[in-house]
Design an enzyme around this catalytic site. Structure first.
Site: not given
Lengths: 368, 368
Positions: A63, A147, A176
Site C-alpha cells: 500500500y 468509507n 462505499v
C-alpha cells in the site's frame, strides 16, 4: 515514555516488525500503561477498530502509505496495525484548554496509519477530531473516516449536484457504494447503481432500493448499448448525468461512460476488476469528460482539523447505517499468542473471501 | 442579401450539400458580390485559409461540430468548407463605432465552422476578433486559431507552470507539438518530447531542438521503464513533472504516465494511435493523476470576444514560426469545375499522407 505505575492496567497492541503476509508477521504485544500526556498531547483509549482490506495491504507492504514506527519498551521500533477506529479521551496534557476536548469524549484519530489496533495511545491534539455523539453507535463511530467519508467527499468535491440530479456508480453493493446511496438520497440526488449479476440479485436490488437506490442495473445491461442509453434517458428525462463513481475500472466501466453527458466527471477509487480504465479520446475531447482519482488518505493530509471536524459532523448528522459486521473481542485473559492467533484467523477468513461482514476488533486491556 | 451591383467582382466558395467523401461532395460555386452589411455586421474578404485534417472530417460528417447552412442565390442552403483562416474587413455596418474595427483590419472568424473557404462573407461583429499585426505574416494569421491556440491553452489551463518546470508531450513533431515547444521555451518551461522512431530521426531531433525542445525521445525508450525513469529524473533533477499533453493515446501514452509526479494532469487532444488511453487506477488514486480532454472549439464557444482577443494578442506576441506549408492559389480565371478539381487533388494528396506540408487555400475572386 511508558510507566507501569501510572495506571493499574496494561495495554495490548497488534504489531509487526517488517511487512509480509499478516499471518506470518503480525503479533500481539502487551505493554505498560501510558505515562501522563505531555503538553499538547492526549492519551486515548482505543475502543473499536475495523480490519479494513487496505489494512492488510499495508501490512503486506503493498500500500502506498505506511505507519510511522512506534517505540515500545523492550521492543525497539515496530509498526502497529490499523488505520480506522474510535477512541475515548483518557487524559489531557497541558495547553489544550481552548481545544474543546474533555476526558470521556469520543475522538477519531485522523492521522493516516495511526495504528488503531491497540488499547491506548498518546496522540497530538491536532491528530484527533472530536465526535458529536448524537446517538451515534460505537460501530458507526469506528467506521466513519474511510468509507462514509469517501462516499461523501466524492459526491461533493467534483460536481455541484442539485436535488434531482442523477449520478452513476458501479460496485454499488460495496460499503462505499451503500454509503453513496444513503448520502445521495439524503441530498435528493438520484442514483443509477450497477452491480454484478449474482444468484441473489433480487435480494441485492431490494436491499439497495430500501437503502435509497433509485435504479439498480447489472453490468450485463451495458451489452446492449442502445437499450441502456434509451433506458437511462427515460429515467433521467434526458438530463445529462455528470458524475460517475468507479471502484471497478476495466471494460464495464468504459462501457458506462457513454451514459454520461457533456462535462462529466468519472472518479475512480478502486479497481475491483484489476484492469485499468480505458477512456476513448472522443469522450475526453468532444464531451469534455474528466477522469479523477480519489483517495481519502490524501484528503485528510491536505485538510485542516477544522475541515476534518466539519466533515465528521456532516457524516454523524447523515446517520449512515452501520455496515454489516461482526465484533471480534480479544478478551483481557488471553495471552499475546492467543490474541494474535484470533486476529490472524479472522484475517485469513477475510482474505479467503468467506465472509462479507466487516470485522471490528475490540481489544480489551490485558490482565497484567 | 446578394447584389451583383454592389461591387464589380464576383465571389467563390467551396461548398457541399451533403456530407461524404470530399472528392465526391465538394464543389466550387461562384456567387455575386455581397450587399452592404446590415447594422452590427461586417463584410469580410477571406484571404488565406488552411485545409486542416479536421476540415475533412467535417465534410465527411464524422466530426462532432458542423457548419450552419448558408443560403446562396439559386443554391438554397449549402455548407461551406473551412474553419480557420484570416480575413480583411471590407465594409462595416452601422452601430459598430465602439467596436475598434476599421476597413482594412485583419480579423479572424472565431465562430466554429464559419466556412472560411470562400472569398467573402457577412459576419456578426461578435464573431470576429481583430488581429494586431505587428509583423505577423499572412500564413501565421491564417493558422493561429487552431494549433497555436490549442498549444497555448493546454499549457496554461491545467497546471500553473513556472519557469524551470518540465512538461511531457507525445506527437511532438505535430503542428500543435511544435507550437507547444515554441511557447514552452518562451515561458521558460522545459519540454520532454516523444516522437515516433523514424528514418530521419536525427533530423527530427535537430529540428525540434532548434525550435526549443529540451529533450527528444522516441516511444522505444519507454520499453525500459527503469532506464527512462532514471533518465527523466536526471534531467529534471527529480522535480515532479505535472503536465503531459497527449495526441497519441494508446499503450505508449499509458507507458509515459509513470514519468509524471504527484498531482499531475494528462490532457488528451488526439488519438493518432486510434486506441483509447488506459489509465491504471493506482495512478489516479495514489498519485492523484487527473485526465482531461481539450478541444479548442469548446474553448471558443465558452469564452467572450474579449478573452478570444486577449488570446490572439498573446499568440501574436509569441511570434510562433510558420508551419511548413504550401499555398494553393485558385486563380480568378479558373472555372468552378477546375477550381474544385484543384482543391480536391490537394485533399486527396493530404488523405494519402503524401505530404507533411500544410496546404493553405488562396481563393481569388473569380472573373465574373
Amino acid at each position: 515514555m511508558f510507566s507501569s505505575s501510572a495506571a493499574n492496567r496494561a495495554n495490548r497492541a497488534l504489531i509487526y516488525s517488517h511487512t509480509g503476509s499478516p499471518s506470518s508477521v503480525l503479533r500481539a504485544l502487551t505493554y505498560p500503561a501510558l505515562p501522563p500526556p505531555a503538553p499538547g498531547t492526549l492519551n486515548v483509549r482505543l475502543r473499536l477498530a475495523p480490519i479494513n482490506p487496505a489494512d492488510l495491504n499495508v501490512i503486506e507492504g503493498v500500500y502506498p502509505s505506511r505507519p510511522a514506527p512506534t517505540a515500545f519498551p523492550g521492543q525497539g521500533e515496530v509498526l502497529v496495525g490499523g488505520n480506522e477506529g474510535y477512541a475515548e479521551v483518557q487524559a489531557l496534557g497541558a495547553g489544550l484548554d481552548g481545544r474543546g476536548l474533555s476526558v470521556g469524549d469520543w475522538v477519531l484519530v485522523t492521522r493516516q496509519q495511526a495504528g488503531t489496533w491497540r488499547t491506548a495511545a498518546n496522540v497530538g491534539a491536532d491528530e484527533v477530531i472530536r465526535l458529536e455523539r448524537k446517538g451515534l453507535s460505537e460501530v458507526n463511530a469506528a467506521t466513519l473516516t474511510v468509507n462514509p467519508a469517501t462516499a461523501y467527499l466524492m459526491l461533493t468535491s467534483f460536481v455541484d449536484l442539485k436535488p434531482g440530479d442523477w449520478i452513476i456508480q458501479n460496485g454499488a453493493n460495496s460499503a462505499v457504494g451503500q454509503a453513496v446511496i444513503h448520502i445521495a438520497r439524503a441530498r435528493g440526488v438520484k442514483t443509477l447503481n450497477f452491480v454484478r449479476n449474482r444468484n441473489n440479485l433480487d435480494d441485492t436490488k431490494r436491499e439497495l432500493t430500501a437503502l435509497g437506490a433509485t435504479q439498480v442495473l447489472t453490468y450485463d445491461a451495458l451489452e446492449d448499448k442502445r437499450a441502456v442509453r434509451a433506458q437511462v434517458a427515460e429515467w433521467t428525462g434526458g438530463a445529462p448525468v455528470r458524475l460517475a463513481l468507479n471502484c471497478v475500472s476495466g471494460p464495464t466501466t468504459t462501457a458506462l461512460l457513454p451514459l454520461l453527458g457533456q462535462n462529466a466527471h468519472v472518479v475512480t477509487y478502486g479497481a475491483m476488476s484489476r484492469a485499468p480504465l480505458a477512456i476513448p479520446a472522443s469522450a475526453q475531447i468532444f464531451r469534455n469528460l474528466t477522469a479523477h482519482g480519489f483517495w481519502v488518505s490524501r484528503w485528510y493530509l491536505e485538510h485542516s482539523v477544522q475541515e476534518r471536524e466539519a466533515l465528521m459532523k456532516e457524516l454523524v448528522d447523515l446517520k449512515i447505517p452501520e455496515p454489516v459486521h461482526e465484533i471480534l473481542t480479544i478478551g483481557k485473559e488471553k495471552k499475546d499468542k492467543e490474541a494474535a492467533d484470533s486476529v490472524k484467523a479472522a484475517i485469513d477468513k477475510m482474505l479467503a473471501g468467506e465472509s462479507k461482514k466487516k470485522v471490528l476488533l475490540r481489544l480489551e486491556e490485558p490482565d497484567d
